[in-house]
Write an enzyme that holds these catalytic residues in place. Structure first.
Site, PDB file in Angstrom:
ATOM      1  N   GLN A  79       1.016  23.421 -23.800  1.00 13.65           N
ATOM      2  CA  GLN A  79       1.233  23.719 -25.216  1.00 13.65           C
ATOM      3  C   GLN A  79      -0.094  24.056 -25.896  1.00 13.65           C
ATOM      4  OE1 GLN A  79       3.441  20.777 -27.431  1.00 13.65           O
ATOM      5  NE2 GLN A  79       3.759  22.175 -29.130  1.00 13.65           N
ATOM      6  N   PHE A  80      -0.374  25.358 -25.992  1.00 19.08           N
ATOM      7  CA  PHE A  80      -1.641  25.804 -26.556  1.00 19.08           C
ATOM      8  C   PHE A  80      -1.768  25.481 -28.046  1.00 19.08           C
ATOM      9  CE2 PHE A  80       1.209  29.326 -27.418  1.00 19.08           C
ATOM     10  CZ  PHE A  80       0.809  29.788 -28.674  1.00 19.08           C
ATOM     11  N   THR A  81      -0.649  25.231 -28.713  1.00 19.04           N
ATOM     12  CA  THR A  81      -0.710  24.958 -30.157  1.00 19.04           C
ATOM     13  C   THR A  81      -1.448  23.658 -30.475  1.00 19.04           C
ATOM     14  OG1 THR A  81       1.461  23.878 -30.103  1.00 19.04           O
ATOM     15  CG2 THR A  81       1.422  26.224 -30.608  1.00 19.04           C
TER      16      THR A  81
END
Length: 202
Positions: A79-81
């Protein structure tokens, strides 16, 4: 490298209506990879996740057992967020690693998790896909981990030292004044944060 770790009774990931991975009791781990993360970050974070004592032991005493101790599963989802900057209303993701190098580092992270624990215990979503993640958080119990810094403080050492000096001065002044006339405690005479801290410390 950053992770949000949740203690779960169950968790699953679906893509286009298909369940691609699921676990029973264990950990649900969302993983964010920063632009400058390396193998060192992988080693630090994977070890921390697998040794963090978030489960009760056999006697029911809390915070005594890790996921390895209870032989639980681990479901990881990239999850790059988690690396977003939210100073503005629109999230900025420049701190996150680019897609392809991130894919490789994430695969290395999963491999290392399996080496430290057991390959069959480490589950994964589908990197880069639009995933629906379902889970039942037990507790709830949730931790945020960062490979660069596990504990955050509100004040720098210099500010803390200055604050301590100010608190001592305020306490001394209040003690000398006693309760004569309309003299009141710091909590009653001031609304600034330092005075409130003095009252708490007393």
């Amino acid at each position: 490298m950053r992770a949000v770790v949740q203690r779960v009774l169950s968790a699953s990931v679906t893509v286009d209506g298909e369940t691609v991975s699921s676990i029973g009791r264990g950990l649900m781990v969302l993983v964010g990879i920063g632009a400058d993360d390396t193998a060192t970050d992988i080693e630090t974070l994977s070890n921390k996740i697998l040794t963090l004592r978030v489960f009760p032991d056999a006697t029911g005493s809390m915070w005594k057992a890790s996921v390895k101790d209870v032989e639980g599963d681990v479901l990881c989802v990239s999850q790059f967020t988690l690396l977003a900057s939210t100073q503005k209303n629109k999230p900025d993701f420049h701190r996150a690693m680019a897609t392809e190098p991130s894919r490789q580092l994430y695969a290395t992270f999963l491999e290392r998790m399996g080496q430290i624990y057991s390959p069959e215990k480490i589950k994964d979503g589908r990197f880069g896909a639009m995933m629906n993640v379902s889970l039942t958080n037990e507790g709830p119990v949730t931790f945020t981990l960062d490979s660069r810094k596990f504990e955050y403080v509100d004040q720098s050492p210099s500010i803390s030292a200055a604050g301590s000096t100010a608190k001592v001065a305020r306490v001394t002044k209040w003690a000398k004044g006693g309760q004569q006339g309309k003299s009141q405690s710091p909590a009653a005479t001031s609304s600034d944060p330092v005075s409130r801290e003095v009252t708490d410390d007393i």
